[in-house]
Design a protein around this motif. Structure first.
Motif: not given
Length: 423
Positions: A95, A269, A283, A285, A288, A291-292
């Motif tokens: 990442r 990130d 990070p 969040r 994240e 992306q998921e």
């Protein structure tokens, strides 16, 4: 004629910049270490197949006629007043952005760097990259000092392929320099062919503009992708919901779902800094999670494909599936990050007989195998058990396609209401 500008990296970032500068009559040299890329450009061809309407083979030939000079000779970099690094950066498995191409470009330029040159970085990078990563490379290789002997600044690329409304000239250009003088040098350069220049407080602010703009896109696409799954589950037409919601004149901007998110603007990130051993420890969040969510969409498309086939008495194994549009967005050939490849891979693994159609992509390989290209779109749709629209290219007659296709899954909501199954 000596060039005013050297564009380093003749890919999706560098070529549009070179085109805009050449159109403004700036003598421009384009440097790329790849001999094939340079040979294709010298021959008046795009180094990648196809175009997007704004950058075509005819456009390359016009650039050459206007004096654009593609080269692999780094000696040309020592003859310009401005050098712009447009090297690609991609998100690695860890990442972190891969800054290898930026490093190589900076080292190549440093050997040829002359005093009073303006050096600009346009690649997508983490905040701090220009100052903490590129600057030391330039100074070590040249013996010159940034901010004193040469100008150094960052400007986020905002080129949007196939956008007929906003081009290089009429899209505001954000700049941020290492010093106030660096900012003004960058402003003077971009002001020669951009209608509006926006000065950031500093180089890190300009870098963070790119982080915010890219992450804003990914987070909002993730939200609407989740809404697409939710609305399908409860039997609500999401596209009608979006149509109504976008009439709100404040506090809302419409985004639309799709089979995934591609392109060169990867979500960034800052907690994952590839050039430092330590990270800020905070990070993003939301990034994240986005992306998921977006990473799940190709699998959701496959699930919908299998369900539709089952509902019509067919199995994915042995089914004839036609994919339409394999680039990362409509009306472009560029496949960087396109969800089409993962969707195709999973369909092939399930035993589907795959074919594709894309007016911009003449050949396509998945899992090391060539995928058959449909010559006649409507005949292929009529023959396929399932047609999946991944990109609604302007050349597609979606009404006619819906009539011809046995079964059509529209992942972009571009077909007339009721004419196809929507994501």
């Amino acid at each position: 004629m000596p060039a005013d500008l050297a564009v380093i990296g003749l890919g999706p970032l560098g070529l549009p910049l070179a085109q805009a500068a050449t159109a403004a009559r700036l003598p421009t040299v384009g440097y790329d270490p790849d001999p094939h890329t340079v040979a294709e450009l010298r021959a008046g061809r795009l180094p990648a197949e196809g175009g997007d309407g704004s950058l075509t083979a005819a456009g390359i030939r016009r650039m050459l006629s206007a004096g654009f000079r593609p080269t692999t000779e780094d000696a040309e970099l020592g003859k310009v007043r401005t050098a712009v690094i447009c090297a690609p950066t991609r998100l690695g498995e860890d990442r972190a952005l891969d800054l290898g191409a930026v490093r190589d470009a900076a080292r190549t330029l440093a050997v040829r760097l002359r005093p009073h040159t303006t050096v600009l970085l346009e690649s997508a990078v983490h905040p701090g990259t220009t100052e903490d990563f590129v600057r030391p490379l330039l100074e070590a290789g040249s013996g010159l000092r940034a901010g004193r002997d040469f100008h150094l600044a960052y400007s986020p690329s905002r080129f949007d392929p196939a956008n007929r409304r906003h081009g290089f000239a009429n899209t505001p250009k954000v700049i941020g320099g290492l010093t106030a003088a660096c900012t003004e040098a960058a402003a003077a350069f971009y002001g020669r062919f951009c209608e509006k220049v926006v000065r950031a407080r500093g180089v890190r602010e300009a870098e963070t503009v790119k982080v915010l703009e890219t992450n804003y896109r990914h987070v909002n696409i993730a939200l609407v992708n989740e809404m697409a799954v939710f609305c399908h589950d409860i039997g609500v037409d999401l596209w009608d919901v979006v149509r109504c919601a976008e009439t709100k004149p404040f506090g809302f901007q419409a985004f639309r779902p799709g089979p995934g998110v591609g392109g060169h603007g990867v979500p960034i990130d800052p907690a994952y800094l590839s050039y430092r051993r330590s990270s800020p420890g905070h990070p993003l969040r939301m990034v994240e999670l986005a992306q998921e969510v977006n990473g799940r969409m190709p699998r959701y498309v496959i699930q919908r494909c299998a369900t539709l086939l089952n509902e019509h008495g067919k199995s994915a194994r042995g089914a004839r599936v036609l994919l339409l549009g394999v680039g990362y967005k409509a009306d472009v050939a560029d496949q960087e990050g396109s969800p089409a490849r993962e969707i195709a891979s999973r369909l092939m693994e399930m035993g589907a007989q795959l074919s594709y159609h894309d007016p911009y992509v003449a050949q396509w390989r998945v899992l090391g195998q060539p995928v058959p290209r449909a010559d006649c779109l409507y005949e292929a749709a009529a023959d396929a058990d399932l047609t999946v629209l991944l990109q609604p290219h302007r050349t597609y007659d979606l009404q006619g396609l819906a009539v011809k296709a046995q079964l059509l899954l529209d992942t972009r909501g571009a077909s007339p209401a009721g004419a196809a199954h929507r994501l």
